[in-house]
Design an enzyme around this catalytic site. Structure first.
Site, PDB file in Angstrom:
ATOM      1  N   ASP A  23     -15.790 -14.776   4.451  1.00  0.00           N
ATOM      2  CA  ASP A  23     -15.885 -16.095   5.053  1.00  0.00           C
ATOM      3  C   ASP A  23     -17.118 -16.810   4.525  1.00  0.00           C
ATOM      4  O   ASP A  23     -17.064 -17.980   4.149  1.00  0.00           O
ATOM      5  CB  ASP A  23     -15.999 -15.973   6.576  1.00  0.00           C
ATOM      6  CG  ASP A  23     -14.755 -15.374   7.181  1.00  0.00           C
ATOM      7  OD1 ASP A  23     -13.729 -15.352   6.486  1.00  0.00           O
ATOM      8  OD2 ASP A  23     -14.820 -14.935   8.344  1.00  0.00           O
TER       9      ASP A  23
ATOM     10  N   PRO B 294       0.823  -1.215   0.000  1.00  0.00           N
ATOM     11  CA  PRO B 294       0.000   0.000   0.000  1.00  0.00           C
ATOM     12  C   PRO B 294       0.858   1.265   0.000  1.00  0.00           C
ATOM     13  O   PRO B 294       2.053   1.201   0.310  1.00  0.00           O
ATOM     14  CB  PRO B 294      -0.810  -0.106   1.293  1.00  0.00           C
ATOM     15  CG  PRO B 294      -0.268  -1.249   2.050  1.00  0.00           C
ATOM     16  CD  PRO B 294       0.633  -2.020   1.191  1.00  0.00           C
TER      17      PRO B 294
ATOM     18  N   GLU C  62     -10.857 -12.761  14.433  1.00  0.00           N
ATOM     19  CA  GLU C  62      -9.668 -13.505  14.001  1.00  0.00           C
ATOM     20  C   GLU C  62      -9.283 -14.563  15.038  1.00  0.00           C
ATOM     21  O   GLU C  62      -8.861 -15.662  14.685  1.00  0.00           O
ATOM     22  CB  GLU C  62      -8.496 -12.556  13.744  1.00  0.00           C
ATOM     23  CG  GLU C  62      -8.721 -11.556  12.610  1.00  0.00           C
ATOM     24  CD  GLU C  62      -9.053 -12.210  11.273  1.00  0.00           C
ATOM     25  OE1 GLU C  62      -8.595 -13.343  11.021  1.00  0.00           O
ATOM     26  OE2 GLU C  62      -9.802 -11.598  10.489  1.00  0.00           O
TER      27      GLU C  62
ATOM     28  N   GLY D 286       6.856   2.768   2.367  1.00  0.00           N
ATOM     29  CA  GLY D 286       8.310   2.851   2.287  1.00  0.00           C
ATOM     30  C   GLY D 286       8.922   2.147   1.095  1.00  0.00           C
ATOM     31  O   GLY D 286      10.093   1.791   1.125  1.00  0.00           O
TER      32      GLY D 286
ATOM     33  N   HIS E 122     -11.271 -17.637  14.413  1.00  0.00           N
ATOM     34  CA  HIS E 122     -10.681 -18.506  13.374  1.00  0.00           C
ATOM     35  C   HIS E 122      -9.553 -19.323  13.970  1.00  0.00           C
ATOM     36  O   HIS E 122      -9.455 -20.535  13.758  1.00  0.00           O
ATOM     37  CB  HIS E 122     -10.088 -17.659  12.248  1.00  0.00           C
ATOM     38  CG  HIS E 122     -11.109 -17.048  11.345  1.00  0.00           C
ATOM     39  ND1 HIS E 122     -12.086 -17.773  10.725  1.00  0.00           N
ATOM     40  CD2 HIS E 122     -11.271 -15.765  10.934  1.00  0.00           C
ATOM     41  CE1 HIS E 122     -12.819 -16.952   9.988  1.00  0.00           C
ATOM     42  NE2 HIS E 122     -12.350 -15.724  10.093  1.00  0.00           N
TER      43      HIS E 122
HETATM   44  P1  ADP Z   1       5.714   4.456  -0.944  1.00  0.00           P
HETATM   45  O1  ADP Z   1       6.735   4.610  -2.017  1.00  0.00           O
HETATM   46  O2  ADP Z   1       5.558   3.045  -0.473  1.00  0.00           O
HETATM   47  O3  ADP Z   1       4.397   5.089  -1.245  1.00  0.00           O
HETATM   48  P2  ADP Z   1       7.521   6.112   0.475  1.00  0.00           P
HETATM   49  O4  ADP Z   1       8.741   5.311   0.395  1.00  0.00           O
HETATM   50  O5  ADP Z   1       7.406   7.237  -0.465  1.00  0.00           O
HETATM   51  O6  ADP Z   1       6.242   5.210   0.351  1.00  0.00           O
HETATM   52  O7  ADP Z   1       7.358   6.613   1.960  1.00  0.00           O
HETATM   53  C1  ADP Z   1       7.028   7.928   2.268  1.00  0.00           C
HETATM   54  C2  ADP Z   1       7.698   8.377   3.524  1.00  0.00           C
HETATM   55  O8  ADP Z   1       7.192   7.669   4.644  1.00  0.00           O
HETATM   56  C3  ADP Z   1       9.173   8.113   3.542  1.00  0.00           C
HETATM   57  O9  ADP Z   1       9.870   9.166   2.944  1.00  0.00           O
HETATM   58  C4  ADP Z   1       9.475   7.997   5.008  1.00  0.00           C
HETATM   59  O10 ADP Z   1       9.652   9.250   5.584  1.00  0.00           O
HETATM   60  C5  ADP Z   1       8.205   7.404   5.574  1.00  0.00           C
HETATM   61  N1  ADP Z   1       8.326   5.955   5.742  1.00  0.00           N
HETATM   62  C6  ADP Z   1       7.560   5.022   5.147  1.00  0.00           C
HETATM   63  N2  ADP Z   1       7.913   3.780   5.533  1.00  0.00           N
HETATM   64  C7  ADP Z   1       8.947   3.914   6.371  1.00  0.00           C
HETATM   65  C8  ADP Z   1       9.763   2.994   7.088  1.00  0.00           C
HETATM   66  N3  ADP Z   1       9.577   1.680   7.014  1.00  0.00           N
HETATM   67  N4  ADP Z   1      10.737   3.490   7.868  1.00  0.00           N
HETATM   68  C9  ADP Z   1      10.934   4.825   7.950  1.00  0.00           C
HETATM   69  N5  ADP Z   1      10.205   5.735   7.298  1.00  0.00           N
HETATM   70  C10 ADP Z   1       9.215   5.311   6.517  1.00  0.00           C
HETATM   71 ZN    ZN Z   2     -12.958 -14.217   8.945  1.00  0.00          ZN
END
Ligand code: ADP
Ligand code: ZN
Length: 660
Positions: free
Chosen positions: A537, A240, A463, A244, A466
């Site tokens: 389900d 989603p 959950e 990150g 289940h």
């Molecule tokens: P996506 O590409 O999955 O939409 P991004 O990599 O652009 O998400 O994430 C946006 C921001 O959210 C990053 O720049 C960071 O600041 C923060 N972020 C998201 N996931 C993490 C993570 N696992 N650890 C640290 N920061 C995160």
């Molecule tokens: Zn269920």
């Protein structure tokens, strides 16, 4: 990418055309038009606005003539009379002025009508032998005239410029139209940017481990090529938004110390046919020049959507040719050329299957919403640059933010800092964080991904239901883990480890049905009412029950008959291959079977209500639990035997619970 890099003020440099990183001279080709425009405007002012001579009324003009103070009169364009005074006139009216001479206009006069004007002049000078005659003069207002035909052209050009600008958003500089086929990739180079490394990526342990290999390859390519090893050309990051994916890709580049090209899938698609394909070509040409490097394509679904669907609409040719070009490029470069393509999407299911074929994006890495632990780590990463008060507890905050993505958490930290600053505080307090969370939730609620505390409880019990039923049934699939971290449309999920079995007995199917209904049964047992959350389900159970009765011949009343049509052609059937009466029996047997399974589930859960409650509470607390936790509560499963052959790979038997 959700632009939430609040604390990483990385300014990407635009990498534009040519592949040499030269910054285009912005807009020189356009600004000269401004200059010309201004010049004309000024010049027209100069021509028009002669040294501001005073405009006089009729009586004064007549007085001047009568007193013989006038040197000459020029009638400009038949509209305006310019009156020059003689020495006497000057002495009388401009005694101290050196600017006004016999050769400069002293006064102007705008006659109402020319006849009247001529008559006035004659009448005023009847007794004057040296009467002045108005001399007609034609004068062109060059500035104004030129302006009147230059201006439309300039306006049209400006209009065109704005349109080009809008289409090529992201600053393509001067000769936009010539650059439209160039990729708009942003280059993050280790030389001019702060490096992103794995330290900046919290959680995502599994994903990090998987990309580690790529880092290793980029660092020591010979070690792999020497042995004839092949490194994946493409890796698909699925998850989603805001979890990150971009960050992970960037950190791979940072760890390996290689350049990183970033581009969004939608950047390829333009109004013009053929632009997308040419941008893909350009992107790879640039990448190959900088090899080894990483090319990151965000939102690849914008171009990678399945080609077969919507083939009637016909408007997808451009996207298809872009996709084809991408596939061609990926096939084209050698396996070990050092260019690795990472792509991100939140919908792997709609991607064209051709993208996933060997030698393309044959590897997929799942990046999920963070669980409690993950959220704690993300908080820690984003709190590093913050000045925290003594009462801030990371654990507590992580618990307050179920369903938040990494980007949301980054946002919370930033927002908390802003709130604290607004109140002129020395450090950020717990309350600031809570206010920030409230604010972010307000934003998230619109996106429908926020779970209230009572919903969370319902989901947890569902959950846990289940989990408990499947734990108590001999033939149900053994459980691997249960989560109440929302993913996609599902609010919670239980993962099972399906046995590898070629045939399934009636008992096994029945037990699976009980476990599937265990979620709803738990809601009934604990809360006394049921919710819409069990849609998936029920669908699954109904299909299974119908299959048992009408396909597999597992029902006594129907007997050994299968109404299954393996050819799928239905050549002979005008509807259902059984009578109304049989249909009624099938329906009855199916509903009996399901009700039997449901009451079985209820009785199991009533017997184990304590364990169920403990489990649900643990789930609310930890959000993810594993079979160990179940073992702790219920004791060992008596019938787990070693001979059973589990297949690890088929973990996608996820029991999802869809929203209403
Ligand atoms: P996506 O590409 O999955 O939409 P991004 O990599 O652009 O998400 O994430 C946006 C921001 O959210 C990053 O720049 C960071 O600041 C923060 N972020 C998201 N996931 C993490 C993570 N696992 N650890 C640290 N920061 C995160
Ligand atoms: Zn269920």
């Amino acid at each position: 990418m959700n632009g939430n890099g609040n604390f990483q003020n990385q300014r990407p440099n635009q990498f534009n055309g040519g592949g040499n990183g030269q910054k285009p001279k912005k807009g020189i080709g356009f600004y000269w038009i401004y200059i010309v425009l201004v010049a004309f405007f000024l010049s027209s002012l100069l021509f028009n606005g002669r040294p501001s001579a005073e405009e006089i009324v009729r009586s004064k003009m007549i007085t001047l003539l009568r007193d013989k103070h006038v040197e000459k009169i020029e009638l400009v364009n038949g509209e305006e009379a310019e009156i020059y005074l003689n020495e006497e006139g000057l002495k009388r009216y401009f005694p101290d002025s050196k600017d006004v001479t016999t050769r400069t206009v002293a006064y102007t006069y705008k006659p109402m009508s020319l006849d009247q004007f001529v008559e006035d002049i004659e009448k005023a000078q009847v007794d004057n032998p040296d009467a002045v005659d108005p001399k007609p003069v034609t004068r062109h207002n060059w500035g104004g005239e030129v302006l009147s035909w230059i201006l439309p052209i300039v306006i049209i050009m400006a209009f065109w410029f704005v349109i080009m600008r809008l289409m090529g958003r992201g600053g393509m500089g001067g000769g936009q139209i010539f650059n439209i086929g160039k990729s708009k990739a942003t280059l993050y180079d280790s030389a001019n940017d702060k490096k992103t490394t794995f330290k900046d990526v919290a959680g995502l342990e599994e994903a990090k481990e998987e990309v580690m290999e790529i880092v290793d390859f980029l660092k020591n390519p010979t070690r792999y090529t020497k042995l004839g090893g092949k490194i994946p050309k493409g890796v698909l990051l699925v998850g989603p938004p805001g979890t990150g994916k971009t960050l992970l890709a960037k950190s791979v580049a940072g760890e390996a110390g290689v350049p990183f090209f970033s581009m969004s899938g939608s950047d390829f698609v333009e109004m013009f046919v053929g632009v997308g394909a040419s941008r893909v070509r350009d992107l790879f040409a640039q990448a190959k020049e900088k090899s080894p490097c990483i090319v990151f394509i965000d939102e690849i679904d914008a171009i990678g959507r399945s080609r077969t669907k919507n083939s009637f609409s016909g408007g997808n040719d451009e996207r298809e040719s872009t996709l084809n070009q991408l596939l061609t490029e990926m096939d084209g470069f050698g396996t070990n050329s050092g260019v690795i393509v990472l792509a991100a999407t939140n919908r792997a299911d709609i991607l064209d299957k051709a993208l996933m074929r060997a030698g393309r994006f044959d590897r997929q890495i799942y990046v999920e919403l963070p669980d409690l632990n993950g959220r704690r780590e993300i908080f820690e990463v984003h709190m590093r640059p913050l000045k925290l008060g003594a009462d801030v507890e990371v654990d507590f905050l992580a618990k307050q933010t179920p369903g938040f993505s990494g980007a949301d958490i980054a946002n919370v930290c930033n927002e908390a800092a802003l709130i604290a600053a607004r109140h002129n505080k020395e450090a950020i307090s717990k309350q600031d964080f809570l206010d920030a969370i409230d604010r972010i939730i307000g934003g998230l609620e619109k996106k429908n991904s926020v779970i209230t505390a009572s919903e969370k409880k319902t989901i947890a019990f569902h959950e846990a239901g289940h989990a408990t039923t499947s734990w108590m049934l001999e033939f149900a699939h053994p459980l691997v883990k249960v989560t109440i971290v929302p993913r996609g449309k599902a609010l919670g999920a239980a993962w099972y480890l399906p046995e590898e079995r070629q045939i399934t007995t009636k008992e096994q199917m029945f037990h699976e049905m009980i476990a599937t209904l265990g979620g709803r049964a738990a809601e009934q047992v604990v809360f006394g009412h049921i919710s819409t959350g069990a849609l998936n389900d029920l669908e699954k159970v109904s299909k299974q029950a119908y299959a048992m009765v009408s396909y597999y011949g597992l029902d006594e009343k129907i007997g050994n008959i299968s109404f299954y049509d393996s050819t799928g052609q239905q050549e002979y059937s005008f509807g259902k291959p059984y009578s109304e009466k049989t249909a009624e029996i099938i329906d009855n047997q199916v509903s009996m079977l399901i009700e039997k399974a449901y009451s079985e589930a209820i009785s199991i859960l009533e017997k184990n209500k304590d364990g169920l409650t403990k489990l649900a509470e643990k789930l609310i607390d930890k959000e993810v639990i594993f079979s160990d936790d179940l073992e702790e509560i219920f004791g060992k499963r008596p019938w787990v035997t070693e001979e059973r052959n589990f297949s690890r790979k088929k973990e996608d038997d996820v029991d999802e619970k869809s929203e209403s």
